[in-house]
Design a protein around this motif. Structure first.
Motif, PDB file in Angstrom:
ATOM      1  N   LEU A 171       0.881  -1.164   0.000  1.00 12.27           N
ATOM      2  CA  LEU A 171       0.000   0.000   0.000  1.00 12.27           C
ATOM      3  C   LEU A 171       0.916   1.210   0.000  1.00 12.27           C
ATOM      4  N   GLY A 172       1.011   1.883  -1.144  1.00  9.25           N
ATOM      5  CA  GLY A 172       2.018   2.925  -1.274  1.00  9.25           C
ATOM      6  C   GLY A 172       3.391   2.298  -1.186  1.00  9.25           C
ATOM      7  N   SER A 173       4.203   2.756  -0.239  1.00  5.86           N
ATOM      8  CA  SER A 173       5.559   2.225  -0.071  1.00  5.86           C
ATOM      9  C   SER A 173       5.666   1.276   1.119  1.00  5.86           C
ATOM     10  N   ARG A 174       4.514   0.879   1.698  1.00  5.58           N
ATOM     11  CA  ARG A 174       4.540   0.041   2.901  1.00  5.58           C
ATOM     12  C   ARG A 174       3.823  -1.282   2.654  1.00  5.58           C
ATOM     13  N   GLN A 175       4.364  -2.334   3.241  1.00  8.02           N
ATOM     14  CA  GLN A 175       3.743  -3.646   3.096  1.00  8.02           C
ATOM     15  C   GLN A 175       2.591  -3.786   4.085  1.00  8.02           C
ATOM     16  N   ILE A 176       1.506  -4.405   3.620  1.00  9.21           N
ATOM     17  CA  ILE A 176       0.370  -4.685   4.495  1.00  9.21           C
ATOM     18  C   ILE A 176      -0.101  -6.113   4.270  1.00  9.21           C
ATOM     19  N   VAL A 177      -0.865  -6.620   5.227  1.00  9.68           N
ATOM     20  CA  VAL A 177      -1.582  -7.888   5.080  1.00  9.68           C
ATOM     21  C   VAL A 177      -3.055  -7.579   5.331  1.00  9.68           C
ATOM     22  N   LEU A 178      -3.877  -7.863   4.336  1.00 11.10           N
ATOM     23  CA  LEU A 178      -5.313  -7.603   4.411  1.00 11.10           C
ATOM     24  C   LEU A 178      -6.057  -8.906   4.673  1.00 11.10           C
ATOM     25  N   LYS A 179      -6.995  -8.884   5.623  1.00 11.45           N
ATOM     26  CA  LYS A 179      -7.920  -9.995   5.853  1.00 11.45           C
ATOM     27  C   LYS A 179      -9.302  -9.486   5.481  1.00 11.45           C
ATOM     28  N   LEU A 180      -9.911 -10.100   4.477  1.00 10.02           N
ATOM     29  CA  LEU A 180     -11.177  -9.596   3.942  1.00 10.02           C
ATOM     30  C   LEU A 180     -12.125 -10.754   3.682  1.00 10.02           C
ATOM     31  N   GLY A 181     -13.367 -10.616   4.193  1.00 11.22           N
ATOM     32  CA  GLY A 181     -14.354 -11.667   4.011  1.00 11.22           C
ATOM     33  C   GLY A 181     -15.759 -11.100   3.952  1.00 11.22           C
ATOM     34  N   PRO A 182     -16.747 -11.943   3.660  1.00 12.35           N
ATOM     35  CA  PRO A 182     -18.126 -11.469   3.502  1.00 12.35           C
ATOM     36  C   PRO A 182     -18.785 -11.158   4.845  1.00 12.35           C
ATOM     37  N   LYS A 183     -19.699 -10.214   4.820  1.00 14.59           N
ATOM     38  CA  LYS A 183     -20.540  -9.939   5.987  1.00 14.59           C
ATOM     39  C   LYS A 183     -21.652 -10.984   6.047  1.00 14.59           C
ATOM     40  N   SER A 184     -21.993 -11.405   7.255  1.00 16.62           N
ATOM     41  CA  SER A 184     -23.020 -12.432   7.396  1.00 16.62           C
ATOM     42  C   SER A 184     -24.419 -11.896   7.132  1.00 16.62           C
ATOM     43  N   ASP A 185     -24.616 -10.578   7.300  1.00 16.88           N
ATOM     44  CA  ASP A 185     -25.950 -10.001   7.156  1.00 16.88           C
ATOM     45  C   ASP A 185     -26.129  -9.211   5.863  1.00 16.88           C
ATOM     46  N   ASP A 186     -25.149  -9.277   4.957  1.00 21.79           N
ATOM     47  CA  ASP A 186     -25.223  -8.496   3.727  1.00 21.79           C
ATOM     48  C   ASP A 186     -24.497  -9.256   2.619  1.00 21.79           C
ATOM     49  N   PRO A 187     -25.237  -9.806   1.654  1.00 21.75           N
ATOM     50  CA  PRO A 187     -24.616 -10.625   0.607  1.00 21.75           C
ATOM     51  C   PRO A 187     -23.533  -9.896  -0.187  1.00 21.75           C
ATOM     52  N   ALA A 188     -23.711  -8.590  -0.385  1.00 23.74           N
ATOM     53  CA  ALA A 188     -22.724  -7.826  -1.163  1.00 23.74           C
ATOM     54  C   ALA A 188     -21.665  -7.188  -0.279  1.00 23.74           C
ATOM     55  N   GLY A 189     -21.856  -7.255   1.035  1.00 26.22           N
ATOM     56  CA  GLY A 189     -20.948  -6.566   1.943  1.00 26.22           C
ATOM     57  C   GLY A 189     -19.708  -7.375   2.275  1.00 26.22           C
ATOM     58  N   VAL A 190     -18.605  -6.684   2.465  1.00 29.15           N
ATOM     59  CA  VAL A 190     -17.356  -7.295   2.913  1.00 29.15           C
ATOM     60  C   VAL A 190     -16.796  -6.464   4.059  1.00 29.15           C
ATOM     61  N   HIS A 191     -16.021  -7.103   4.910  1.00 29.52           N
ATOM     62  CA  HIS A 191     -15.365  -6.377   5.987  1.00 29.52           C
ATOM     63  C   HIS A 191     -14.133  -7.152   6.428  1.00 29.52           C
ATOM     64  N   GLY A 192     -13.334  -6.494   7.252  1.00 28.99           N
ATOM     65  CA  GLY A 192     -12.117  -7.119   7.731  1.00 28.99           C
ATOM     66  C   GLY A 192     -11.168  -6.083   8.297  1.00 28.99           C
ATOM     67  N   GLU A 193      -9.888  -6.319   8.105  1.00 26.08           N
ATOM     68  CA  GLU A 193      -8.871  -5.420   8.641  1.00 26.08           C
ATOM     69  C   GLU A 193      -7.591  -5.589   7.845  1.00 26.08           C
ATOM     70  N   TYR A 194      -6.741  -4.576   7.892  1.00 25.33           N
ATOM     71  CA  TYR A 194      -5.388  -4.752   7.357  1.00 25.33           C
ATOM     72  C   TYR A 194      -4.390  -4.259   8.382  1.00 25.33           C
ATOM     73  N   GLN A 195      -3.188  -4.793   8.290  1.00 25.07           N
ATOM     74  CA  GLN A 195      -2.153  -4.505   9.272  1.00 25.07           C
ATOM     75  C   GLN A 195      -0.850  -4.176   8.560  1.00 25.07           C
ATOM     76  N   TYR A 196      -0.223  -3.085   8.995  1.00 24.74           N
ATOM     77  CA  TYR A 196       1.078  -2.705   8.440  1.00 24.74           C
ATOM     78  C   TYR A 196       2.146  -3.656   8.981  1.00 24.74           C
ATOM     79  N   SER A 197       2.989  -4.151   8.103  1.00 26.43           N
ATOM     80  CA  SER A 197       4.038  -5.078   8.529  1.00 26.43           C
ATOM     81  C   SER A 197       5.126  -4.385   9.341  1.00 26.43           C
ATOM     82  N   ASP A 198       5.359  -3.082   9.089  1.00 25.66           N
ATOM     83  CA  ASP A 198       6.467  -2.412   9.775  1.00 25.66           C
ATOM     84  C   ASP A 198       6.116  -1.964  11.186  1.00 25.66           C
ATOM     85  N   THR A 199       4.886  -1.513  11.417  1.00 21.85           N
ATOM     86  CA  THR A 199       4.513  -0.993  12.738  1.00 21.85           C
ATOM     87  C   THR A 199       3.515  -1.871  13.476  1.00 21.85           C
TER      88      THR A 199
END
Length: 206
Positions: free
Chosen positions: A67-95
Motif C-alpha cells: 500500500l504505497g511504499s509500505r507492506q500490508i496484510v489484508l484480511k477480507l471476508g463477507p458480511k453475514s448479514d449483507d450478501p454484497a458486503g465485505v469487511h475485515g482489517e489490514y495490518q502494516y508489517s512495519d509498525t
C-alpha cells in the motif's frame, strides 16, 4: 419575648425552606446519575486503542502486498448479514498498526472505507479483483485526495507473509509451486541460467 419567638420562627422556616430546596437539587442530580448509569450499561463497550487484530477476521482470506511504499496484510471476508458486503482489517508489517475496513464488492469491483479507531472514516479504497484473485487499486483520504496505489496477492492458508519489498507475485507463485511442483523440477539444469516466473524448468541465459 414575642419578637424573639417570631425571629426564631422565621429562622426555622428559612432553614426548612433551604433544606427543601437542597433536597430538590439533590434529587434531580441523583436521577441524572442513575440515568447516566443506565446509559453506560446499555452502551456497547468502548473500542480499545490502538486496535488489535480481531479473532473475528482470523480465518478470512489473506492478501499481502504493498500500500504505497509500505507492506500490508489484508484480511477480507463477507458480511453475514449483507450478501454484497465485505469487511475485515489490514495490518502494516512495519509498525503492526491495525486498520478496520468495510464496504462492498460488486463483481470484480471493490469499494470500501477504512477506520483507525472503529468510529471515524479515515480513507476510501477503490480497486479491482483480477482472475488470479489479486486485487489492485487506490487508497485515498476521506476527501479523495492523496491516492496511494495498492497491489495485493492472495496468500494460501498456511503460507507465511513474504518479506517486505519482495515481488508481489512471490506469494501466489510460491504457493502454486509448492502445491504443484513442475514435472521437470527435479531434473532442471544447474547451469548459469535462472528460473523465469517461478517456473523452475524454464531457464534463461543458457
Amino acid at each position: 419575648m414575642i419578637g424573639a419567638r417570631l425571629r426564631r420562627g422565621w429562622a426555622v422556616a428559612t432553614v426548612a425552606a433551604v433544606l427543601c430546596a437542597g433536597a430538590a437539587v439533590v434529587m434531580p442530580a441523583q436521577a441524572w446519575a442513575e440515568s447516566d448509569a443506565v446509559k453506560e450499561l446499555a452502551a456497547p463497550p468502548p473500542i480499545q486503542l490502538p486496535l488489535k487484530p480481531s479473532a473475528e477476521f482470523a480465518k478470512f482470506p489473506r492478501y499481502a502486498g504493498m500500500l504505497g511504499s509500505r507492506q500490508i496484510v489484508l484480511k477480507l471476508g463477507p458480511k453475514s448479514d449483507d450478501p454484497a458486503g465485505v469487511h475485515g482489517e489490514y495490518q502494516y508489517s512495519d509498525t503492526g498498526e491495525v486498520i478496520l475496513i468495510a464496504g462492498d464488492r460488486d463483481g470484480d469491483t471493490l469499494e470500501v472505507e477504512e477506520s483507525n479507531d472503529g468510529t471515524h472514516i479515515t480513507g476510501n479504497w477503490v480497486g479491482k479483483f483480477a482472475a488470479d484473485g489479486s486485487v489492485a487499486g487506490d487508497r485515498m483520504n476521506v476527501d479523495d485526495s492523496d491516492p496511494q496505489p495498492f497491489d495485493l496477492k492472495p496468500l494460501a492458508a498456511e503460507q507465511p507473509v513474504p518479506p517486505p519489498g519482495a515481488p508481489a507475485s512471490t506469494a501466489s507463485t510460491a504457493s502454486t509451486a509448492a502445491a504443484q511442483p513442475s514435472a521437470g523440477a527435479a531434473t532442471a539444469p544447474a547451469s548459469g541460467g535462472h528460473a523465469v516466473g517461478g517456473v523452475s524448468n524454464l531457464q534463461t541465459g543458457e
